[in-house]
Design a protein around this motif. Structure first.
Motif, PDB file in Angstrom:
ATOM      1  N   ALA A 160      -7.153   0.049   9.476  1.00  0.00           N
ATOM      2  CA  ALA A 160      -8.339   0.848   9.814  1.00  0.00           C
ATOM      3  C   ALA A 160      -9.380   0.875   8.700  1.00  0.00           C
ATOM      4  O   ALA A 160     -10.564   1.072   8.963  1.00  0.00           O
ATOM      5  CB  ALA A 160      -7.911   2.282  10.155  1.00  0.00           C
ATOM      6  N   ILE A 161      -8.968   0.675   7.457  1.00  0.00           N
ATOM      7  CA  ILE A 161      -9.947   0.738   6.363  1.00  0.00           C
ATOM      8  C   ILE A 161     -10.327  -0.652   5.869  1.00  0.00           C
ATOM      9  O   ILE A 161     -10.988  -0.806   4.843  1.00  0.00           O
ATOM     10  CB  ILE A 161      -9.435   1.598   5.172  1.00  0.00           C
ATOM     11  CG1 ILE A 161      -8.098   1.053   4.632  1.00  0.00           C
ATOM     12  CG2 ILE A 161      -9.290   3.060   5.578  1.00  0.00           C
ATOM     13  CD1 ILE A 161      -7.687   1.675   3.293  1.00  0.00           C
ATOM     14  N   LYS A 162      -9.891  -1.686   6.610  1.00  0.00           N
ATOM     15  CA  LYS A 162     -10.179  -3.051   6.152  1.00  0.00           C
ATOM     16  C   LYS A 162     -11.026  -3.809   7.180  1.00  0.00           C
ATOM     17  O   LYS A 162     -11.293  -3.315   8.276  1.00  0.00           O
ATOM     18  CB  LYS A 162      -8.873  -3.786   5.870  1.00  0.00           C
ATOM     19  CG  LYS A 162      -8.177  -3.305   4.589  1.00  0.00           C
ATOM     20  CD  LYS A 162      -8.946  -3.757   3.342  1.00  0.00           C
ATOM     21  CE  LYS A 162      -8.277  -3.333   2.046  1.00  0.00           C
ATOM     22  NZ  LYS A 162      -9.033  -3.729   0.857  1.00  0.00           N
ATOM     23  N   ALA A 163     -11.436  -5.018   6.813  1.00  0.00           N
ATOM     24  CA  ALA A 163     -12.391  -5.785   7.629  1.00  0.00           C
ATOM     25  C   ALA A 163     -11.797  -6.224   8.971  1.00  0.00           C
ATOM     26  O   ALA A 163     -10.574  -6.330   9.128  1.00  0.00           O
ATOM     27  CB  ALA A 163     -12.858  -7.001   6.843  1.00  0.00           C
ATOM     28  N   PHE A 164     -12.704  -6.511   9.914  1.00  0.00           N
ATOM     29  CA  PHE A 164     -12.302  -6.831  11.289  1.00  0.00           C
ATOM     30  C   PHE A 164     -11.497  -8.118  11.405  1.00  0.00           C
ATOM     31  O   PHE A 164     -10.742  -8.306  12.346  1.00  0.00           O
ATOM     32  CB  PHE A 164     -13.550  -6.941  12.185  1.00  0.00           C
ATOM     33  CG  PHE A 164     -14.347  -8.209  11.968  1.00  0.00           C
ATOM     34  CD1 PHE A 164     -15.298  -8.283  10.959  1.00  0.00           C
ATOM     35  CD2 PHE A 164     -14.142  -9.329  12.779  1.00  0.00           C
ATOM     36  CE1 PHE A 164     -16.014  -9.461  10.747  1.00  0.00           C
ATOM     37  CE2 PHE A 164     -14.863 -10.503  12.569  1.00  0.00           C
ATOM     38  CZ  PHE A 164     -15.800 -10.565  11.547  1.00  0.00           C
ATOM     39  N   TYR A 165     -11.655  -9.022  10.438  1.00  0.00           N
ATOM     40  CA  TYR A 165     -11.052 -10.361  10.569  1.00  0.00           C
ATOM     41  C   TYR A 165      -9.631 -10.446  10.025  1.00  0.00           C
ATOM     42  O   TYR A 165      -9.038 -11.506   9.989  1.00  0.00           O
ATOM     43  CB  TYR A 165     -11.933 -11.397   9.857  1.00  0.00           C
ATOM     44  CG  TYR A 165     -12.255 -11.024   8.423  1.00  0.00           C
ATOM     45  CD1 TYR A 165     -11.264 -11.035   7.435  1.00  0.00           C
ATOM     46  CD2 TYR A 165     -13.540 -10.626   8.054  1.00  0.00           C
ATOM     47  CE1 TYR A 165     -11.542 -10.666   6.132  1.00  0.00           C
ATOM     48  CE2 TYR A 165     -13.822 -10.266   6.736  1.00  0.00           C
ATOM     49  CZ  TYR A 165     -12.826 -10.278   5.786  1.00  0.00           C
ATOM     50  OH  TYR A 165     -13.103  -9.909   4.493  1.00  0.00           O
ATOM     51  N   TYR A 174       0.845  -1.197   0.000  1.00  0.00           N
ATOM     52  CA  TYR A 174       0.000   0.000   0.000  1.00  0.00           C
ATOM     53  C   TYR A 174       0.880   1.247   0.000  1.00  0.00           C
ATOM     54  O   TYR A 174       0.611   2.207  -0.730  1.00  0.00           O
ATOM     55  CB  TYR A 174      -0.914  -0.033   1.230  1.00  0.00           C
ATOM     56  CG  TYR A 174      -1.696   1.241   1.457  1.00  0.00           C
ATOM     57  CD1 TYR A 174      -2.962   1.422   0.908  1.00  0.00           C
ATOM     58  CD2 TYR A 174      -1.151   2.280   2.227  1.00  0.00           C
ATOM     59  CE1 TYR A 174      -3.669   2.595   1.109  1.00  0.00           C
ATOM     60  CE2 TYR A 174      -1.857   3.453   2.436  1.00  0.00           C
ATOM     61  CZ  TYR A 174      -3.119   3.607   1.873  1.00  0.00           C
ATOM     62  OH  TYR A 174      -3.810   4.776   2.087  1.00  0.00           O
ATOM     63  N   GLU A 175       1.947   1.240   0.819  1.00  0.00           N
ATOM     64  CA  GLU A 175       2.838   2.402   0.901  1.00  0.00           C
ATOM     65  C   GLU A 175       3.482   2.708  -0.453  1.00  0.00           C
ATOM     66  O   GLU A 175       3.580   3.864  -0.860  1.00  0.00           O
ATOM     67  CB  GLU A 175       3.937   2.161   1.950  1.00  0.00           C
ATOM     68  CG  GLU A 175       3.459   2.125   3.397  1.00  0.00           C
ATOM     69  CD  GLU A 175       2.777   3.419   3.848  1.00  0.00           C
ATOM     70  OE1 GLU A 175       2.860   4.444   3.121  1.00  0.00           O
ATOM     71  OE2 GLU A 175       2.138   3.402   4.926  1.00  0.00           O
ATOM     72  N   GLU A 176       3.904   1.654  -1.129  1.00  0.00           N
ATOM     73  CA  GLU A 176       4.524   1.853  -2.452  1.00  0.00           C
ATOM     74  C   GLU A 176       3.495   2.392  -3.453  1.00  0.00           C
ATOM     75  O   GLU A 176       3.805   3.259  -4.270  1.00  0.00           O
ATOM     76  CB  GLU A 176       5.122   0.541  -2.969  1.00  0.00           C
ATOM     77  CG  GLU A 176       6.384   0.134  -2.224  1.00  0.00           C
ATOM     78  CD  GLU A 176       6.796  -1.312  -2.474  1.00  0.00           C
ATOM     79  OE1 GLU A 176       8.010  -1.578  -2.397  1.00  0.00           O
ATOM     80  OE2 GLU A 176       5.926  -2.174  -2.735  1.00  0.00           O
ATOM     81  N   ALA A 177       2.288   1.854  -3.366  1.00  0.00           N
ATOM     82  CA  ALA A 177       1.239   2.328  -4.274  1.00  0.00           C
ATOM     83  C   ALA A 177       0.913   3.789  -3.983  1.00  0.00           C
ATOM     84  O   ALA A 177       0.743   4.607  -4.898  1.00  0.00           O
ATOM     85  CB  ALA A 177      -0.009   1.465  -4.133  1.00  0.00           C
ATOM     86  N   ASN A 207      -6.614  14.351  -8.655  1.00  0.00           N
ATOM     87  CA  ASN A 207      -6.703  14.577  -7.204  1.00  0.00           C
ATOM     88  C   ASN A 207      -5.607  13.830  -6.463  1.00  0.00           C
ATOM     89  O   ASN A 207      -5.237  12.730  -6.866  1.00  0.00           O
ATOM     90  CB  ASN A 207      -8.062  14.104  -6.686  1.00  0.00           C
ATOM     91  CG  ASN A 207      -9.191  14.921  -7.286  1.00  0.00           C
ATOM     92  OD1 ASN A 207      -9.225  16.147  -7.158  1.00  0.00           O
ATOM     93  ND2 ASN A 207     -10.098  14.247  -7.977  1.00  0.00           N
ATOM     94  N   PRO A 208      -5.106  14.438  -5.363  1.00  0.00           N
ATOM     95  CA  PRO A 208      -4.072  13.738  -4.596  1.00  0.00           C
ATOM     96  C   PRO A 208      -4.670  12.561  -3.832  1.00  0.00           C
ATOM     97  O   PRO A 208      -5.854  12.583  -3.492  1.00  0.00           O
ATOM     98  CB  PRO A 208      -3.566  14.812  -3.621  1.00  0.00           C
ATOM     99  CG  PRO A 208      -4.705  15.757  -3.464  1.00  0.00           C
ATOM    100  CD  PRO A 208      -5.477  15.727  -4.757  1.00  0.00           C
ATOM    101  N   ASP A 257      -6.062   6.567   3.281  1.00  0.00           N
ATOM    102  CA  ASP A 257      -7.371   6.355   2.642  1.00  0.00           C
ATOM    103  C   ASP A 257      -7.325   5.175   1.675  1.00  0.00           C
ATOM    104  O   ASP A 257      -6.270   4.838   1.137  1.00  0.00           O
ATOM    105  CB  ASP A 257      -7.781   7.597   1.826  1.00  0.00           C
ATOM    106  CG  ASP A 257      -8.360   8.693   2.710  1.00  0.00           C
ATOM    107  OD1 ASP A 257      -8.365   8.507   3.954  1.00  0.00           O
ATOM    108  OD2 ASP A 257      -8.772   9.728   2.154  1.00  0.00           O
ATOM    109  N   ASP A 258      -8.495   4.635   1.433  1.00  0.00           N
ATOM    110  CA  ASP A 258      -8.615   3.611   0.397  1.00  0.00           C
ATOM    111  C   ASP A 258      -8.343   4.265  -0.961  1.00  0.00           C
ATOM    112  O   ASP A 258      -8.399   5.488  -1.081  1.00  0.00           O
ATOM    113  CB  ASP A 258     -10.034   3.021   0.427  1.00  0.00           C
ATOM    114  CG  ASP A 258     -10.049   1.576  -0.083  1.00  0.00           C
ATOM    115  OD1 ASP A 258      -9.024   1.121  -0.632  1.00  0.00           O
ATOM    116  OD2 ASP A 258     -11.082   0.912   0.090  1.00  0.00           O
ATOM    117  N   PHE A 259      -8.057   3.444  -1.961  1.00  0.00           N
ATOM    118  CA  PHE A 259      -7.847   3.991  -3.299  1.00  0.00           C
ATOM    119  C   PHE A 259      -9.181   4.211  -3.989  1.00  0.00           C
ATOM    120  O   PHE A 259     -10.067   3.357  -3.911  1.00  0.00           O
ATOM    121  CB  PHE A 259      -6.979   3.048  -4.140  1.00  0.00           C
ATOM    122  CG  PHE A 259      -5.621   2.803  -3.544  1.00  0.00           C
ATOM    123  CD1 PHE A 259      -4.796   3.871  -3.206  1.00  0.00           C
ATOM    124  CD2 PHE A 259      -5.173   1.512  -3.294  1.00  0.00           C
ATOM    125  CE1 PHE A 259      -3.545   3.653  -2.638  1.00  0.00           C
ATOM    126  CE2 PHE A 259      -3.922   1.286  -2.730  1.00  0.00           C
ATOM    127  CZ  PHE A 259      -3.110   2.356  -2.398  1.00  0.00           C
TER     128      PHE A 259
END
Ligand code: 4AD
Ligand code: MG
Length: 449
Positions: free
Chosen positions: A343-348, A293-296, A311-312, A317-319
């Protein structure tokens, strides 16, 4: 003296090449017809393809010529004729018509509503039951069938056991806001499944390598090109598998599917207008790119600075769709983006031990701007951590007790993913919208026909 009558074989358009020079019978429908004076050029379809016929007035009984001349499109019929190779014909063959038999004529007072002129998408969706007959839509459905078969075949031939999760469930899997709710006897509520994942985690701990394949439902109020409210998902789940192995699995699974489509659907892809070189690039040697994610995010920051993105992208945040489109357009192969913010992904999802603010998850973004086709992760395998996750997400603990049990009795690292069939079909066929990838699409504003 023989009283033998030559029997005319009944064949399909797809296999007509095996009967070159012979007289055969087709069972189908009149797809189109052109005439130029004493010549008719009807096009027939039979579900396996289309073929053009040639009918010179002088060569057939008058009745055959006149019937065909007046016949309305989509009338059903059988056609007998001689197969002739013709390099100019799209299928490579033409039919010298000798005889026809009309099974059910369409009335001239109420002609087939879909003509060869352009129709608006709303009109076509309203007549989806008839739109399906057109060559492009039929070709898409044939490719869809192969994608589904190849997807199941991949797991069937690699030691996975198919286990079918329930469709009526007592709780949510992928977030509580997108649930279709229904009454379930005596004041109980049930929800249509959003994903079989939680249940196949249980079957994976019973059987090792499993998958599920079935319809899933999301009451999403999104009107995008990528969202349906009912779609088909195939989901593998594997005990003792971690994130890197999950990425290997996704890569080999997608490669298998594209290989199968290229093997048997060149003609369909041509009808659909797909640039197959884009698909050949998928099966070419070489790994799928893997980006954190960091690289993306860094790639998007750079693109924004260079004026290549409007937009930046905000770190954390999600993409958005334009972000996914940009990332995937940098590569010829599907891109695997891993370790999104927890934080932006599912609980499991299992936290990354190297940085617990990140989840050990993966999204596969299809090339050419098609966006996410696969979402998956390693699962939380620790009882206490999972329990606190359920509580933090305000999910009802009692409903998840069985799911927690899986972490109480012989828990192991395990991982899986889900691929939406319609997203895969849209990408592989190169379609603008998922509504054409399924016979009868269910969307926010359509449940007819
Ligand atoms: O990313 P999602 O939400 O992941 C899950 O449901 C996991 N429980 C799967 C798992 O790990 N076993 O959905 C998985 C895939 C997406 O990548 C997308 O292809 C498809 O399902 N999908 C949809 N397709 C069409 N319309 C929708 N509304 C979709 N939502 C998800
Ligand atoms: Mg997802």
């Amino acid at each position: 003296m023989s009283s033998e009558v030559a029997t005319v074989p009944v064949v399909t358009i797809a296999t007509i090449g095996q009967h070159e020079g012979q007289t055969i019978t087709l069972r189908g429908w009149l797809y189109n017809i052109r005439s130029s004076g004493k010549l008719l050029f009807p096009t027939f379809r039979d579900g396996t393809g289309t073929i053009q016929g040639i009918v010179p007035k002088a060569a057939v009984p008058e009745e055959v010529f006149n019937t065909l001349k007046e016949l309305q499109l989509e009338s059903s019929l059988t056609v007998t004729g001689k197969v002739r190779a013709d390099s100019r014909a799209p299928s490579g063959y033409e039919l010298d018509v000798e005889d026809i038999h009309v099974i059910s004529p369409v009335s001239a007072d109420d002609p087939f509503p879909i003509t060869l002129k352009e129709h608006g998408v709303d009109f076509l969706m309203e007549h989806r039951h008839l739109w399906l007959r057109t060559p492009r839509q039929s070709a898409i459905l044939r490719v869809r069938a192969t994608i589904m078969r190849a997807a199941a075949e991949y797991f069937d031939t690699n030691g996975f056991i198919r286990t079918d999760p329930p469709i009526l469930t007592p709780n949510a899997c992928e977030g509580t806001s997108e649930l279709f709710e229904m009454d379930y006897f005596d004041d109980d509520k049930a929800y249509l499944t959003q994903s079989g994942q939680l249940y196949i985690e249980a079957t994976a701990l019973a059987l090792g390598k499993v998958y599920s394949f079935g319809p899933t439902f999301r009451a999403e109020k999104s009107k995008t090109r990528r969202h349906l409210t009912e779609f088909w998902m195939i989901e593998p789940e594997v005990a003792h598998l971690e994130l890197s192995g999950l990425m290997d699995l996704a890569e080999s699974f997608i490669t298998h599917i594209v290989t199968r489509v290229l093997e048997s659907h060149r003609a369909d892809l041509k009808v659909i207008g797909r640039d197959v070189s884009k698909l050949e690039a998928i099966t070419a040697l070489g790994p799928f790119p893997r980006l954190s994610y960091e690289e993306a995010h860094a790639m998007l920051e750079k693109a924004y600075a260079e004026g290549k993105l409007e937009n930046p992208h905000k770190d954390g945040d999600d993409f958005g769709s334009p972000d996914e489109t940009y990332i995937s357009s940098q590569f010829d192969k599907p891109v695997m983006v891993h370790r999104y913010p927890a934080a932006i992904k599912a609980f499991y999802m299992q936290p990354d031990p190297a940085d617990p603010t990140k989840a050990l998850c993966l999204d596969v973004l299809a090339p050419e701007g098609y966006g996410e086709i696969i979402g998956g992760s390693q699962r939380v395998d620790n009882y206490d951590l999972l329990k606190s996750r359920i509580e933090e997400h305000n999910l009802p603990l009692a409903a998840f007790q069985w799911y927690l049990d899986l972490r109480k009795y012989g828990s192991v690292p395990h991982a899986g993913f889900g691929m939406g069939i319609e997203r895969a079909v849209a990408w592989i066929c190169g379609l603008d919208h998922v509504r054409e990838t399924i016979p009868f699409a269910r969307t926010l504003n359509r449940i007819y026909p």
